[in-house]
Design an enzyme around this catalytic site. Structure first.
Site, PDB file in Angstrom:
ATOM      1  N   HIS A 248       0.843  -1.200   0.000  1.00 46.47           N
ATOM      2  CA  HIS A 248       0.000   0.000   0.000  1.00 46.47           C
ATOM      3  C   HIS A 248       0.876   1.248   0.000  1.00 46.47           C
ATOM      4  O   HIS A 248       1.040   1.933   1.010  1.00 46.47           O
ATOM      5  CB  HIS A 248      -0.940  -0.002   1.207  1.00 46.47           C
ATOM      6  CG  HIS A 248      -2.023  -1.019   1.116  1.00 46.47           C
ATOM      7  ND1 HIS A 248      -1.966  -2.228   1.774  1.00 46.47           N
ATOM      8  CD2 HIS A 248      -3.192  -1.033   0.410  1.00 46.47           C
ATOM      9  CE1 HIS A 248      -3.067  -2.932   1.513  1.00 46.47           C
ATOM     10  NE2 HIS A 248      -3.824  -2.229   0.677  1.00 46.47           N
ATOM     11  N   ASN A 249       1.437   1.532  -1.174  1.00 48.51           N
ATOM     12  CA  ASN A 249       2.350   2.654  -1.329  1.00 48.51           C
ATOM     13  C   ASN A 249       1.948   3.477  -2.553  1.00 48.51           C
ATOM     14  O   ASN A 249       0.896   3.243  -3.155  1.00 48.51           O
ATOM     15  CB  ASN A 249       3.792   2.143  -1.449  1.00 48.51           C
ATOM     16  CG  ASN A 249       3.905   1.032  -2.490  1.00 48.51           C
ATOM     17  OD1 ASN A 249       3.282   1.093  -3.542  1.00 48.51           O
ATOM     18  ND2 ASN A 249       4.703   0.022  -2.191  1.00 48.51           N
ATOM     19  N   LEU A 250       2.783   4.428  -2.938  1.00 54.04           N
ATOM     20  CA  LEU A 250       2.435   5.320  -4.048  1.00 54.04           C
ATOM     21  C   LEU A 250       2.361   4.589  -5.384  1.00 54.04           C
ATOM     22  O   LEU A 250       1.647   5.025  -6.295  1.00 54.04           O
ATOM     23  CB  LEU A 250       3.422   6.480  -4.115  1.00 54.04           C
ATOM     24  CG  LEU A 250       4.888   6.198  -4.476  1.00 54.04           C
ATOM     25  CD1 LEU A 250       5.141   6.265  -5.972  1.00 54.04           C
ATOM     26  CD2 LEU A 250       5.815   7.193  -3.771  1.00 54.04           C
ATOM     27  N   VAL A 251       3.094   3.477  -5.533  1.00 52.64           N
ATOM     28  CA  VAL A 251       3.017   2.700  -6.776  1.00 52.64           C
ATOM     29  C   VAL A 251       1.640   2.061  -6.891  1.00 52.64           C
ATOM     30  O   VAL A 251       1.041   2.032  -7.974  1.00 52.64           O
ATOM     31  CB  VAL A 251       4.124   1.622  -6.826  1.00 52.64           C
ATOM     32  CG1 VAL A 251       4.145   0.949  -8.192  1.00 52.64           C
ATOM     33  CG2 VAL A 251       5.484   2.227  -6.514  1.00 52.64           C
ATOM     34  N   HIS A 252       1.125   1.547  -5.789  1.00 51.59           N
ATOM     35  CA  HIS A 252      -0.226   0.982  -5.777  1.00 51.59           C
ATOM     36  C   HIS A 252      -1.251   2.057  -6.124  1.00 51.59           C
ATOM     37  O   HIS A 252      -2.181   1.814  -6.907  1.00 51.59           O
ATOM     38  CB  HIS A 252      -0.527   0.395  -4.399  1.00 51.59           C
ATOM     39  CG  HIS A 252      -1.960   0.002  -4.199  1.00 51.59           C
ATOM     40  ND1 HIS A 252      -2.565  -1.035  -4.887  1.00 51.59           N
ATOM     41  CD2 HIS A 252      -2.925   0.536  -3.392  1.00 51.59           C
ATOM     42  CE1 HIS A 252      -3.825  -1.135  -4.511  1.00 51.59           C
ATOM     43  NE2 HIS A 252      -4.066  -0.203  -3.609  1.00 51.59           N
TER      44      HIS A 252
ATOM     45  N   ASP B 299      -5.882   5.208  -0.633  1.00 51.33           N
ATOM     46  CA  ASP B 299      -5.108   4.550   0.430  1.00 51.33           C
ATOM     47  C   ASP B 299      -4.099   5.517   1.052  1.00 51.33           C
ATOM     48  O   ASP B 299      -3.054   5.100   1.552  1.00 51.33           O
ATOM     49  CB  ASP B 299      -4.378   3.319  -0.117  1.00 51.33           C
ATOM     50  CG  ASP B 299      -5.241   2.073  -0.102  1.00 51.33           C
ATOM     51  OD1 ASP B 299      -6.108   1.968   0.785  1.00 51.33           O
ATOM     52  OD2 ASP B 299      -5.066   1.210  -0.982  1.00 51.33           O
TER      53      ASP B 299
ATOM     54  N   GLN C 144      -4.076 -17.327  -3.510  1.00 51.40           N
ATOM     55  CA  GLN C 144      -4.335 -16.578  -4.739  1.00 51.40           C
ATOM     56  C   GLN C 144      -5.392 -17.259  -5.606  1.00 51.40           C
ATOM     57  O   GLN C 144      -6.180 -16.587  -6.273  1.00 51.40           O
ATOM     58  CB  GLN C 144      -3.036 -16.407  -5.527  1.00 51.40           C
ATOM     59  CG  GLN C 144      -2.068 -15.445  -4.878  1.00 51.40           C
ATOM     60  CD  GLN C 144      -2.685 -14.072  -4.643  1.00 51.40           C
ATOM     61  OE1 GLN C 144      -3.131 -13.397  -5.556  1.00 51.40           O
ATOM     62  NE2 GLN C 144      -2.725 -13.667  -3.374  1.00 51.40           N
TER      63      GLN C 144
END
EC number: 3.1.4.-
Length: 623
Positions: free
Chosen positions: A303-307, A346, A503
């Site tokens: 849950h970061n800026l790439v997400h 997020d 998954q």
């Protein structure tokens, strides 16, 4: 170039004055190109008497403009003596003296060679003359300026070569004490490279050594080429932003971990939203940078800026792929709300789940009473940020615009709460089966929710990378739970979680059903728009205008021509026969379907391997 002169003001900005030397209006300021015959003597006498006084004459100008002078004007040349102080107290005489020295810059015929001992001092004097003239706004002929600077550069090249040669001879002399056979050649080379200044660049022959000017030009050219290459490479990468297979990891790597600001700004600009909604570009950039800062606060693996950038692009792609971008379904304000909701969905995520906050009784759980804890925080923190002037991208919104925008963003972000997943799908299935149109806020909320869980529908490399990041974040939460004495949440036990099996279940029971519903929903929306258009197709009632809908700045040639006409107040051209409407497709392409199938099959194979490894571990542990 005759008749062209350079004026440099005290703020060091260059201005080309295109007046002729014969122009009467310029006579009072120009410097004659002819050489004063009284100063034609041997070059040693010439340099010792005239050029060495340049520093003192420059220093004389301190009397009328001390504050703006560079430190270079406060020191005299070493060759200055007491006779150099003539005119120090008279700025007019000093100005004339500097003009006379500028006149002598024309004479380069009697200068010593660049490797002569006195050449360095003469170069210093001429540089000081040029600096004094520039400071005093005395005009210098362009040709004289270039020739003198070229001479100085050549002198510096010669000095550098001599110094390099001297250093190499010193170091080689030190190493010559080592007997040739006492150490291997490799060791000797290492000693040379490590403990002397005779590096590979210094070992070049002086004739091979790059000149100062060529090095500077190469650096400037290299920087310029690098910027051009990076700019065009980024354009190429962002050109695929319309595609389902868009690689956000590649963009993030290329932008040095700043993909959210680039993807966000690209989409905003593509539909000209800053201009249409009167949003300051600087404020938008500040907002996006602050978003990246918030996403990086807890250094989350997933849950970061790439997400955030990935969810933003995926949300846009689902709408773009459906054809709704050209169907007048969204207003500019609604499109902007979608982009912002995806960006903030997020914001300041802690890397732990809502259940973790509830069980650990965290402050954020207490604030939001255990309900959609993180989702409430994301949207609340984002709107609190936008209350600050430097991040307020909503400052020009009317009261109604702000109200509608806020309603949409809150609705969309709160719908990303996974605990609402099954209720959300059930509601949407019910709405699809009804005759009435689907409420836009609910439709957009489902699109964002699907984009949030979309990575299993992407190519394997992208999906697998996201899976590894997510599982690592889960495992870190499990470690925190063990430290706090809390029960380990599902999929958070690093030692016992079966990743492949998890998954398979995630795809089969969560992702695949969600995308089936969102595809059906998009097709219903398309059908309702086509049906509405069909009812309006009559000679007296033209087709709906799209002037209020978002129009991209980079689309296919057909769409571009179509939008160009509409933006200029022209209605779409209707067929000559108004009785039969032009058929438009209401089928939505579903690129995720094939990837979901392939990735599920891949995980089945991985699960077999997991079970086999687990069985082997059990056998090895048996006594």
């Amino acid at each position: 170039m005759p008749g062209r002169k350079i004026r440099v003001t005290s703020c060091s900005s260059l201005h080309i004055i295109g007046t002729s030397l014969s122009n009467p209006a310029a006579k009072s300021m120009k410097v004659s190109a002819t050489t004063n015959t009284k100063r034609h003597h041997h070059h040693h006498h010439h340099s010792s008497k005239t050029n060495k006084t340049a520093a003192a004459r420059a220093a004389a100008m301190v009397n009328h403009d001390t504050e703006n002078l560079s430190p270079i004007f406060s020191s005299k040349s070493k060759s200055s003596d007491s006779t150099d102080n003539v005119g120090v107290g008279d700025s007019k005489i000093s100005h004339e003296a500097i003009e006379q020295d500028v006149t002598n810059l024309t004479n380069l015929n009697n200068l010593p060679s660049t490797n002569a001992f006195e050449a360095l001092q003469i170069s210093s004097d001429r540089l000081r003359t040029i600096i004094a003239a520039l400071h005093c706004n005395i005009l210098i002929r362009k040709a004289d300026l270039v020739r003198n600077l070229d001479y100085v550069a050549n002198v510096l090249d010669a000095v550098h070569e001599d110094e390099t040669r001297r250093l190499m001879e010193e170091d080689d002399g030190a190493l010559s004490e080592i007997e040739p056979d006492s150490v291997p050649n490799e060791v000797r080379d290492w000693l040379t490279m490590t403990f002397t200044r005779s590096m590979s660049t210094l070992k070049r022959r002086p004739s091979d050594k790059p000149k100062f000017k060529s090095v500077a030009q190469a650096i400037r050219a290299g920087i310029m080429v690098d910027r051009i290459v990076k700019k065009w490479t980024l354009r190429i990468k962002l050109k695929t932003i319309n595609e389902w297979t868009f690689d956000v990891f590649s963009v993030n790597e290329f932008t040095n971990g700043q993909c959210l600001r680039y993807v966000g700004f690209e989409l905003m600009q593509r539909y000209n939203l800053p201009n249409k909604l009167h949003i300051s570009i600087t404020t938008l950039q500040n907002f996006l940078e602050q978003m990246e800062s918030g996403y990086s606060r807890y250094r989350n693996p997933y849950h970061n800026l790439v997400h955030a950038a990935d969810v933003l692009q995926t949300t846009y792609q689902i709408i773009y792929n459906s054809g709704l971008m050209v169907e007048n379904w969204l207003t500019d304000l609604e499109l902007f709300a979608i982009f912002v909701a995806a960006i903030v969905h997020d914001f300041e995520h802690t890397g732990t789940s809502n259940n973790f906050h509830i069980q650990s009784r965290s402050d954020v759980a207490l604030i939001y009473n255990d309900r959609a804890v993180l989702e409430n925080h994301h949207v609340s923190a984002a709107f609190r940020l936008m209350r600050q002037d430097e991040y307020n991208i909503l400052s020009e919104f009317t009261s109604d615009e702000y109200k509608n925008f806020r309603h949409l963003v809150i609705e969309m972000v709160l719908a990303t709460d996974m605990s609402c997943h099954f209720a959300q799908l059930k509601t949407m299935r019910s709405l699809i089966s009804m005759q009435e149109n689907i409420e836009k806020a609910k439709a957009l909320a489902l699109i964002l929710h699907c984009a949030d869980i979309s990575h299993p529908g992407k190519p394997w490399d992208i999906h697998h990378t996201w899976t590894q990041s997510l599982m690592e974040e889960f495992f870190k939460q499990g470690e925190k739970e063990k430290e706090l004495g809390l029960p380990c949440s599902p999929l958070c036990d690093r030692d016992n979680t079966l990743v492949a099996e998890s998954q398979i279940g995630f795809i089969q029971y969560i992702v695949e059903p969600s995308f089936i519903v969102v595809g059906d929903m998009l097709e219903k929306v398309l059908k309702s728009l086509v049906a509405a258009d069909s009812e309006l197709l009559s000679p007296s009632i033209p087709n709906r205008s799209m002037t209020s809908s978002p129009s991209p700045s980079a689309v296919s040639s057909t769409e571009l021509n179509h939008q160009h006409d509409e933006q200029n107040g022209l209605e779409r051209q209707l067929p000559s026969s108004m009785t039969t409407p032009i058929p438009r497709s209401t089928i939505v392409r579903r690129p995720w379907a094939e990837y979901l199938k392939l990735n599920r099959e891949r995980w089945v194979q991985e699960a077999e391997e997991e079970r086999r490894r687990k069985q082997l571990n059990v056998i090895e542990e048996e006594p």
